[in-house]
Design an enzyme around this catalytic site. Structure first.
Site, PDB file in Angstrom:
ATOM      1  N   PRO A 211      -4.284 -19.169 -57.091  1.00 20.20           N
ATOM      2  CA  PRO A 211      -4.645 -17.700 -56.830  1.00 20.20           C
ATOM      3  C   PRO A 211      -3.545 -17.243 -55.824  1.00 20.20           C
ATOM      4  O   PRO A 211      -3.485 -17.668 -54.763  1.00 20.20           O
ATOM      5  CB  PRO A 211      -6.073 -17.834 -56.284  1.00 20.20           C
ATOM      6  CG  PRO A 211      -6.419 -19.192 -55.834  1.00 20.20           C
ATOM      7  CD  PRO A 211      -5.498 -20.126 -56.692  1.00 20.20           C
ATOM      8  N   GLU A 212      -3.072 -16.178 -56.353  1.00 19.31           N
ATOM      9  CA  GLU A 212      -2.263 -15.257 -55.406  1.00 19.31           C
ATOM     10  C   GLU A 212      -2.997 -14.124 -55.089  1.00 19.31           C
ATOM     11  O   GLU A 212      -3.838 -13.857 -55.758  1.00 19.31           O
ATOM     12  CB  GLU A 212      -0.590 -15.396 -55.989  1.00 19.31           C
ATOM     13  CG  GLU A 212       0.014 -16.840 -56.085  1.00 19.31           C
ATOM     14  CD  GLU A 212       1.517 -16.867 -56.429  1.00 19.31           C
ATOM     15  OE1 GLU A 212       2.107 -15.887 -56.275  1.00 19.31           O
ATOM     16  OE2 GLU A 212       1.716 -17.848 -57.322  1.00 19.31           O
TER      17      GLU A 212
END
Length: 300
Positions: free
Chosen positions: A2-3
């Site tokens: 996850p960014e």
DNA sequence: ATCGCGACCTGGTTGC
DNA sequence: TGCAACCAGGTCGCGA
């Protein structure tokens, strides 16, 4: 992994499904994800039980849920973390670490949506790089993450300030893109994508870049994460808030990351993989020429 | 202040 | 088939 776009997708889903609910119980199934909370698992649970969630906010890859006390539940998904909203009694996920039982939506906000009934908020994390903690007085901005810079979609993100700070650093631009005190939300995947789109090599020193080049990679970071945001925002269903780096809802749009040996979408040259900071970097050797080695400082 | 690196963590994949 | 080594990488803390 996850960014920013994935974390924002989670934030949006949580905002829809948990705001206005009261935390009725907390069960810590594994101590590691709450390691940052110095009160320990029991203290963590006690500090949250009975509190009402009033908002869901994000800075970079951090999320926090301001509570009615002025404290906040602060979280980071790490590499493999997920925050899922489930109906009570749904089978436990394999790597379920923390379970929150949330009250039904209070009467005045309730609709006929069956989702207004009680739900469980679950923190699921295989590798446990992520974690949760209670931030005292952290409703507005948890002091634990005061050092995290604004992200490039924040209306108060200052492009000129970013350009100036990059130009005063000797480290390579990829390292600077990953420095969450300069710009937040960018991780290894979108850093490589932004650099590919801007046609810049990640080892170009900040102080060796022209302002227009820094602005270009910043614009491309916004473009690639913005596109992911649009897709992510439509990829989860009503009740199940999901972040899964392996789900690959954005994979089809990647031009550099993970494409070792495949032809560059711009020039056809095989994409190259290089070791960097104990992880991988992917770039086109032709479109993103490496900088010449920096001359060693002379000793005279 | 800045730089660069090791540690943390699990499980799927790879190689012998 | 079994087992060990490898790999993914965000963040923190350390020494230089």
């Amino acid at each position: 992994m996850p960014e920013l776009p994935e974390v924002e997708t989670v934030r949006d889903g949580l905002a829809r499904h948990v705001v206005g609910r009261t935390i009725e119980s907390v069960t810590v199934l594994h101590p590691r994800p709450v390691r940052r909370d110095l009160r320990g698992p029991a203290g963590f649970a006690a500090a949250l039980t009975g509190r009402r969630v009033v908002d869901v906010r994000r800075r970079g890859k951090y999320l926090w849920l301001p509570l009615d006390t002025g404290d906040a539940l602060l979280g980071h998904l790490g590499m493999s973390g997920q925050l899922v909203v489930q109906p009570p009694g749904a089978p436990d996920e394999r790597h379920l670490r923390v379970r929150f039982v949330l009250s039904p939506v209070v009467e005045e906000h309730a609709s006929r949506d069956p989702g207004d009934g009680p739900v469980e908020l679950r923190f699921v994390d295989q590798r446990m790089f992520g974690g949760l903690s209670v931030s005292q007085g952290g409703a507005e901005l948890p002091p634990e993450i005061a050092h995290i810079a604004r992200d490039p979609f924040d209306p108060d993100f200052d492009d000129d300030l970013f350009v100036g700070r990059v130009r005063r650093r000797t480290a390579g631009i990829k390292r600077l893109l990953l420095d969450q005190t300069l710009i937040s939300g960018v991780g290894n995947i979108y850093a490589d994508e932004a650099l590919w789109r801007a046609q810049l090599h990640g080892e170009r020193g900040g102080d060796r870049l022209r302002p227009i080049e820094i602005r270009r990679v910043l614009a491309e970071a916004r473009a690639v994460m913005g596109a992911a945001l649009v897709q992510g925002g439509t990829s989860f269903d009503a009740l199940y808030v999901n972040v899964n780096g392996e789900s690959g809802y954005f994979d089809r749009s990647l031009h550099a990351y993970g494409r070792e040996g495949l032809p560059c979408d711009r020039c056809g040259t095989p994409i190259r993989r290089a070791e960097f900071m104990n992880r991988s970097s992917f770039s086109c050797p032709r479109c993103q020429p490496a900088p010449r080695a920096r001359r060693l400082p002379s000793r005279d």
